[in-house]
Scaffold this motif. Structure first.
Motif, PDB file in Angstrom:
ATOM      1  N   ARG A  58       0.818  -1.200   0.000  1.00 17.63           N
ATOM      2  CA  ARG A  58       0.000   0.000   0.000  1.00 17.63           C
ATOM      3  C   ARG A  58       0.858   1.258   0.000  1.00 17.63           C
ATOM      4  O   ARG A  58       0.436   2.294  -0.477  1.00 17.63           O
ATOM      5  CB  ARG A  58      -0.905  -0.002   1.223  1.00 17.63           C
ATOM      6  N   ILE A 113      -3.542  -4.260  14.135  1.00 18.30           N
ATOM      7  CA  ILE A 113      -3.997  -3.512  12.971  1.00 18.30           C
ATOM      8  C   ILE A 113      -3.580  -4.279  11.732  1.00 18.30           C
ATOM      9  O   ILE A 113      -2.397  -4.599  11.550  1.00 18.30           O
ATOM     10  CB  ILE A 113      -3.403  -2.097  12.991  1.00 18.30           C
ATOM     11  N   ASP A 152      -3.263  -3.757   8.648  1.00 17.46           N
ATOM     12  CA  ASP A 152      -2.300  -3.253   7.672  1.00 17.46           C
ATOM     13  C   ASP A 152      -0.863  -3.336   8.172  1.00 17.46           C
ATOM     14  O   ASP A 152       0.076  -3.289   7.393  1.00 17.46           O
ATOM     15  CB  ASP A 152      -2.632  -1.800   7.329  1.00 17.46           C
ATOM     16  N   PHE A 153      -0.699  -3.429   9.457  1.00 14.84           N
ATOM     17  CA  PHE A 153       0.658  -3.633   9.963  1.00 14.84           C
ATOM     18  C   PHE A 153       1.187  -4.989   9.552  1.00 14.84           C
ATOM     19  O   PHE A 153       2.357  -5.153   9.234  1.00 14.84           O
ATOM     20  CB  PHE A 153       0.659  -3.535  11.490  1.00 14.84           C
ATOM     21  N   ASP A 154       0.317  -5.984   9.625  1.00 14.90           N
ATOM     22  CA  ASP A 154       0.765  -7.349   9.369  1.00 14.90           C
ATOM     23  C   ASP A 154       0.747  -7.691   7.881  1.00 14.90           C
ATOM     24  O   ASP A 154       1.532  -8.521   7.439  1.00 14.90           O
ATOM     25  CB  ASP A 154      -0.127  -8.333  10.131  1.00 14.90           C
ATOM     26  N   PRO A 203       0.486  -5.492   4.631  1.00 15.89           N
ATOM     27  CA  PRO A 203       0.272  -4.205   3.946  1.00 15.89           C
ATOM     28  C   PRO A 203       0.168  -4.332   2.435  1.00 15.89           C
ATOM     29  O   PRO A 203       0.741  -3.533   1.695  1.00 15.89           O
ATOM     30  CB  PRO A 203       1.505  -3.415   4.371  1.00 15.89           C
TER      31      PRO A 203
END
Lengths: 485, 907
Positions: free
Chosen positions: A209, A331, A333-335, A337
């Motif tokens: 992202r 979260i 998106d941390f794991d 992305p």
């Protein structure tokens, strides 16, 4: 300290499958005769058995899965073959290891090498058959699957052969360095076998992202390869230092180590939601017994008719499906992305207070949980209220058959003076001051609006792991439950 | 200068979704987001000049009346918007402001536009209507029943009018604002968030004011930049009743009034009081990296597995420890049968015990034997007794306990698989603690205690047998022999040694005397069967320690000695003597009194002294102040403590007397041997009060007599050799030496010592008659003596043959004849005179050749009367006279001896 204790308590509960497998190995350990190969003192066959159980229960790809925007193919039989292939992989590894060490097979013949080769072939065939399970449609260009798998297989088998070749210690001793290394190799194998090169190609093509390139998660592979090995080595060293040489007597310790590391390498998956069922129930009481053959006097309180006893209910044949999302403290998106291929479909909006229900993370441990539903009433939606010229009688109450003791300083309540008191925590009534309510399995929800009431027994059912299953679900509406428009 | 980006459609039921959508657009295509003024309903982002995100702006529309919230205790939309920001914002790395103490403080501003605000229960002040001067001031509106007519309306109206007049210059479209301030803190481990309602009060409001401000702000309202800053930092939560704050300038030239609460869909102010507004909390999020989270979990799991298994093992070990304190007194356990000592497998214990005994008996120490596969085969009774009797030598095992106890305890300890409670050094030690196993009142093994006691009793019984057996062998080896006088001497010695002892001891001493010491291979029947031994055959532990006895097995005595003295060979006592004799390391001589020496046998078969003279000399020497030391002879002396020596036979020799003491003793031997003297109670001699008989007269006489020629024999006189009796002259006619008979030597020395009194001429002292072998030696019998000179004179032609000369020689001849008579046991004393006379008469009739063996008689024969007739020749007459006188004196002496012996008196 409390958080640590809670974590300790939660960890076994969320790994009940591995815990049950360990208990099973403890039971098996007591009945294994000494002459059976499982009782070999280097414990390699024993932890291979444990790894087989781990393969059945937990084997997942250590690399990133398919692109989350894609739907996967579900093929039950293919998946079954694939799972059998995973389970046989540790056994094949053991055979290759023993063959490289120059040992005889369990039947005393010299056919171990061809047997090991055949086992590897069987595993390859089963994995090929099981390839249909989890297949996705997008196949962008990138590294060739066959080439990568061939290189992986040769490299892995080469490592196992080297380990076996340098394992000169007799099997009459406890596990040594090569045995510990073999355990890491088996963990690595169980993480590599479900891995798809196609998934890597998808993620590499999609990118992240933030516009950066996709990086394979090397840490997970390294952890799987060396973590269990070093842990087992440390276990051996500590036991040796204490004069407690590891042999088959201590095999339960080794199996505990294997299952614990399985919980580390493949932690329990956190569902995105949990299917719950609301069973519509009616009171089973109401029949006041006669006293002395005659009806009770009017001045005596009636029994059972005026209060809904959560222990005296009966279900009717009406039930409602209720999907409650699980809020993950991590979260996403941390794991992962990865850049999405298209926007996620919007979920239908709920229009009832039950639509705000979520499984919130545990307060103390900050770990996800799916045994307690939390409904926050911040906006006081669907709560009975009185305003100028407008009376809305919407009420929601929760009855808990077996309240947890020691929670808060709630006082006992009762309906009538002659009624028995209700224990603290057994009754939650939503009013204008209520901020949140909690629901657990077996709780009784009483929803009423405009004089019509229904009671529902909550059953927390199967978790839902795929987010696409939630895509087209309709949120709950009050009218679904009380039938009032 | 703040600016608003948006709007995007805002659904009150999906505030978070709208926020995510807008933030996603801000991250991917910020230029595509229009810049708004906040006048249109929807969701906006609040940005500042630097492009930093300051918060959210929500402008509500007409749908609020249908879809708005109904109340609650936390401001609407704040949680959903901040949750969205939590999940979207940090990942995209937006620039945010303001940051206060590491936390982002965004604002969520909810605006109810004038179309809604004016209809609310806390409407903003309106534009004052123009006052109609024509209006009737007394005209009242319809009164309400709770308010006195005319009162409420007039007061409220006055207040409203005053307020309206104050803000009359502001734009007429006046919104209501709900300002929420969030606080989001993000670390590498966790993200935490909270939000609360804030309020910008009038400058003059106490406690909530913002202090002095420019007049333009007071008049026209706070500029947007300023109140945003104030709301982000200084503004606090409202208190008291609901009220409106200072007017705020909004983007687009609008004006808004901050509320101390928020509006519900019914446009009522919420919550009931400003103080009821709660502080909202966001769910804390785990923001650790996946690597860190998994590594932490891995380390924790490894640590817990390690600690768990170690704690489990340690706990089991701790729980399995026997508690020795605080427990009720243990009942005395019943004695276990001997077949289950320390183990149900009795054979295993016996094997272990045998191995331990054998190992320690060979010089090992407890705890170092390798007895895993030991099998009990050989007889170890003697070895056990050897270990047991090490205590008698003052040696104990390293644990301080007797060796046998240590062996038994070690065997039990091994059979029990070395429980640490019984280990000498605690956990891990492989040496047993005999005190725990045999003495500790709670931990001891009673059956083992009984076993050890039983074996000890057996050893005590057999130790006496073994000792007496060895004593007998030692005594037999040193004293006497198997035949003749030696046997008599040995019998006498054993009689003395066994005096007052038990029948078993006597039996064992006799066995030691009569059979080889190495003949016995087992303790049973060691001294021959007797009733006392039968009982031990039935003792099970004692019998269990026995075993096979192949023909090549060492004797039971050897096994005992090997076990007892494995570490330190004995230096004294019977076992030291036994060791010497068994190993044939004896030998040599040991000095007694009178310069006598006794032989020390080299082995049991060598033989010791065979005459009583030697035995007595050593016994007497051992009883002096400076006794000689000999390992074996000391033992003989110990055994013969009750023995009274026979020598000297008559009286103590006089050291200063004549001749030497040895010759005095031997003279008494001659006197007694030839019955010239007899010890009696009246004599006061050593034999007066003892039953000890003179057992070896012949041997003693032989030991006393030297039959060799002067200068060739042993009689030295001045050295430390034993001075035997000798005769200075006894030669044939040709001068050669004729070996004298014992009677010849004894006759000469009896005369020399005066033991045959009144036969020598009165004028001739015995010392002169006998002479000395060496001048000053006090050894009787020198060639210069009168006797020897006279004999030589009678042999040689032309020498002096006077009466004195012949008489000196004749005395020797006649006394010698007398000893022949008295020494004949077939003759009674009454026959001695007649017999002697006849023998003397026979001398005169004998030829010179007949008397070749009797040189003293041969030289005087010509001067003896023949049938009463004197020899012819005047020259021989003096000699005849001398001979005759000597004959008469000896005849009187014979008569006296015969009479004395007959009367039992000393002559």
């Amino acid at each position: 300290m409390i958080a640590m204790l809670r974590r300790l308590a939660i960890s076994p509960r969320s790994n009940l499958d591995l815990l049950a497998a360990w208990v099973a190995t403890v039971a098996v350990h007591t009945v294994v005769p000494d002459e059976v190969i499982l009782a070999r003192l280097d414990l390699v066959p024993w932890f291979t058995l444990c790894m087989t159980l781990v393969a059945v229960l937990r084997a997942q790809p250590l690399g990133d899965p398919h692109h989350p925007s894609l739907s996967v193919r579900r093929a039950s039989w293919s998946g079954l073959f694939g799972r059998v292939g995973y389970a046989l992989a540790p056994i094949a590894t053991l055979l290759v290891y023993d063959a490289a060490a120059g040992r005889a097979d369990p039947w005393g013949t010299d056919l171990l090498t061809p047997i090991a080769a055949a086992a590897c072939l069987v595993v390859a065939v089963l994995l090929t058959i099981g390839n249909a399970q989890g297949l996705t449609s997008w196949n962008p260009p990138g590294p060739n699957t066959f080439v990568v798998w061939t290189l992986r297989g040769l490299l892995f088998l080469g490592v196992v052969v080297v380990l076996g070749h340098y394992n000169t210690a007799p099997v009459t001793r406890g596990p040594g360095a090569t045995a510990a290394a073999l355990l890491g190799a088996q963990f690595l194998a169980l993480g590599l076998l479900p891995d798809r090169i196609q998934s890597y190609r998808q993620r590499r093509a999609a990118g992240r992202r933030d516009g950066k390139m996709h990086n394979p998660p090397a840490f997970r592979f390294l952890l799987a390869a060396f973590g269990p090995s070093l842990g087992l080595g440390l276990l051996i060293v500590v036991h040796d230092a204490l004069g407690m040489t590891i042999s088959f007597t201590q095999s339960t310790v080794v199996s505990l180590h294997v299952f614990a590391w399985a919980a580390v390498i493949w932690p329990p998956r956190v569902p995105v939601a949990v299917s719950c069922i609301l069973h519509e129930v009616v009171p089973s009481g109401g029949g006041d017994p006669a006293v002395g053959g005659t009806k009770a006097s009017f001045d005596l309180p009636a029994k059972g008719a005026l209060r809904l006893d959560p222990l005296a209910i009966k279900r009717v044949s009406i039930l409602h499906h209720w999907v409650v999302p699980v809020q993950d403290p991590r979260i996403e998106d941390f794991d992962d992305p990865v850049r999405l291929l298209w926007s996620r479909p919007s979920l239908p909006l709920p229009y009832h207070v039950l639509g705000e229900a979520t499984f919130e993370p545990d307060d103390a441990t900050q770990l996800p949980q799916w045994h307690t539903i939390t409904i926050r009433l911040d906006e006081q939606r669907d709560v009975g209220r009185l305003s100028d010229g407008n009376v809305q009688t919407r009420r929601l109450a929760v009855l808990r058959p077996f309240p947890t003791r020691g929670r808060g300083g709630a006082r006992t309540v009762r309906t009538y003076r002659w009624d028995k008191r209700v224990a603290p925590g057994a009754l939650q009534v939503v009013d204008a001051t209520t901020q949140s309510i909690e629901l657990r399995n077996g709780d009784l929800l009483v929803l009423s609006t405009e004089g019509v009431a229904r009671a529902f027994e909550l059953e927390i059912a199967a978790p839902i792991f795929a987010s696409d299953e939630l895509a087209h679900r309709r949120g709950p509406h009050l009218e679904d439950y009380v039938g009032v428009s | 200068m703040i600016r608003l980006l948006g709007p995007v459609p805002f659904d009150t039921a999906a505030a978070g979704r709208a926020a995510r959508s807008l933030l996603s657009r801000l991250a991917t295509a910020p230029a595509e987001i229009p810049v708004g003024q906040g006048s249109l309903p929807g969701l906006y982002l609040v940005m500042d000049d630097s492009g930093a995100l300051r918060g959210f702006w929500v402008t509500l529309g007409a749908s609020w009346l249908d879809e708005g919230t109904v109340g609650g205790v936390t401001p609407p939309f704040a949680k959903a918007l901040l949750d969205a920001a939590t999940e979207e914002l940090w990942w995209a790395r937006f620039q945010v402001a303001p940051m206060v103490l590491g936390a982002w403080r965004p604002l969520i501003i909810v605006e109810w536009p004038a179309s809604l605000a004016d209809r609310s229960s806390l409407a903003p002040p309106g534009v004052p209507a123009e006052v109609d001067p024509a209006a009737d001031p007394t005209r009242r509106g319809p009164s309400r029943w709770l308010v006195p007519d005319g009162l409420e309306e007039s007061v409220a109206s006055e207040i409203q009018q005053a307020t309206s007049a104050r803000w009359a210059h502001l734009p007429p479209a006046r919104s209501l604002l709900c300002i929420v301030r969030g606080s989001l803190r993000w670390t590498r481990a966790v993200h935490e968030g909270r939000f609360e309602l804030v309020y910008i009060a009038e400058p003059e409001a106490e406690g909530l004011g913002i202090g002095s401000m420019p007049a333009s702000w007071t008049r026209d309202g706070l500029p947007a930049d300023e109140w945003v800053e104030i709301a982000s930092g200084q503004a606090t939560r409202p208190e008291g009743e609901h009220q409106l704050g200072h007017p705020l300038q909004l983007p687009g030239g609008r004006i808004g009034f901050p509320m101390s609460g928020w509006l519900s869909r019914e446009l009522d102010i919420h919550p009931s009081r400003p103080i009821d507004a709660a502080v909202g909390q966001l769910v804390s999020r785990d923001t650790r990296s996946q690597v860190l989270a998994q590594a932490t979990l891995a380390a924790a799991v490894t640590a817990w597995v390690l600690m768990g298994t170690l704690a489990f093992s340690g706990g089991l070990r701790w729980l399995s420890r026997p508690t020795v304190q605080g427990a009720a007194p243990a009942l005395e356990p019943a004695a276990q049968p001997a077949f289950s000592v320390c183990s149900a497998d009795h054979g295993r214990f016996v094997d272990q015990l045998s191995c331990q005994v054998e190992y320690i008996a060979a010089g090992g120490e407890p705890g170092k034997a390798s007895c895993a596969d030991a099998r009990h085969e050989t007889d170890l009774q003697a070895s056990w007794c050897g270990l047991r009797d090490r205590t008698l030598d003052g040696t104990n095992a390293p644990s301080g306990y007797p060796w046998a106890d240590a062996a038994a305890a070690q065997a039990c300890f091994e059979v029990l698989d070395k429980p640490w409670e019984y280990a000498l050094g605690g956990i891990g030690d492989t040496v047993a603690n005999p005190g725990k196993l045999l003495e500790d009142p709670k931990l001891r093994v009673n059956s083992l205690v009984e076993l050890v006691a039983s074996l000890d009793a057996g050893c005590n019984a057999y130790r006496e047998r073994m000792e007496k057996l060895v004593d007998g062998a030692i005594l037999a080896a040193h004293v006497g022999g198997e035949d003749g006088e030696a046997k008599a001497l040995q019998d006498q010695a054993f009689a003395v040694a066994t005096q007052g002892q038990s029948p078993t001891s006597r039996l064992c001493m006799e066995a030691g005397r009569s059979q080889p010491i190495e003949a016995s291979t087992e303790l049973f029947g060691l001294c021959g069967a007797d009733s006392a031994e039968d009982s031990w055959r039935e003792v099970v532990p004692w019998r269990a320690l026995g075993g096979e006895h192949p023909h090549d097995v060492p004797s039971v005595i050897d096994r005992y000695v090997a076990a007892r003295f494995a570490a330190a060979p004995p230096r004294e006592g019977r076992w030291a003597c036994h060791s010497l004799l068994a190993a044939s390391l004896g030998g040599g001589v040991s000095p007694g009194v009178w310069d006598q020496v006794v032989p020390a046998p080299e082995s049991y078969r060598s033989g010791g002294t065979r005459n009583q003279l030697g035995l007595d000399s050593w016994i007497l020497a051992s009883r002096t102040d400076n006794p000689p030391s000999d390992v074996c002879w000391n033992e003989v002396a110990r055994m013969l403590a009750a023995y009274t020596p026979a020598h000297p036979l008559l009286s103590e020799p006089k050291p200063d007397g004549w001749p030497s003491a040895e010759q005095q003793v031997c003279g008494q031997v001659c006197a007694d041997y030839f019955h010239l003297a007899k010890p009696s109670s009246a004599s006061g001699g050593p034999l007066a009060s003892t039953a000890t008989a003179w057992a070896t007269p012949g041997s003693d006489l032989a030991a006393c007599v030297d039959r060799s020629a002067p200068g060739l024999g042993r009689a030295g006189g001045i050295d430390d050799r034993f001075d035997k009796l000798a005769i200075p002259w006894n030669r044939a006619r040709d001068g050669s030496w004729v070996a004298p008979e014992y009677a010849d030597v004894c006759a000469f020395n009896l005369l020399a010592q005066g033991l045959v009194p009144d036969v020598l001429p009165a004028d001739l002292p015995a010392t002169s008659w006998a002479g000395q072998s060496v001048p000053g030696s006090k050894i009787a019998g020198g060639v210069t003596g009168a006797a020897a000179q006279a004999a030589a004179a009678l042999v040689e032609y032309g020498r002096n043959r006077s009466s004195a000369t012949c008489g000196r020689v004749a005395v020797q001849c006649f006394v010698r004849q007398m000893l022949d008579v008295t020494g004949d046991p077939s003759l009674g004393p009454q026959l001695w005179p007649e017999t002697w006379k006849r023998r003397v008469d026979d001398l005169s009739r004998a030829s010179s050749d007949d008397l070749a063996d009797e040189p003293w008689c041969r030289v005087i024969r010509p001067f003896l009367p023949v049938d009463g007739r004197l020899p012819e020749g005047e020259l021989d007459y003096p000699c005849v006279v001398g001979v005759t006188e000597a004959r008469e004196r000896v005849a009187r002496a014979v008569n006296r001896f015969a009479a004395g012996v007959t009367e039992g008196a000393k002559p």
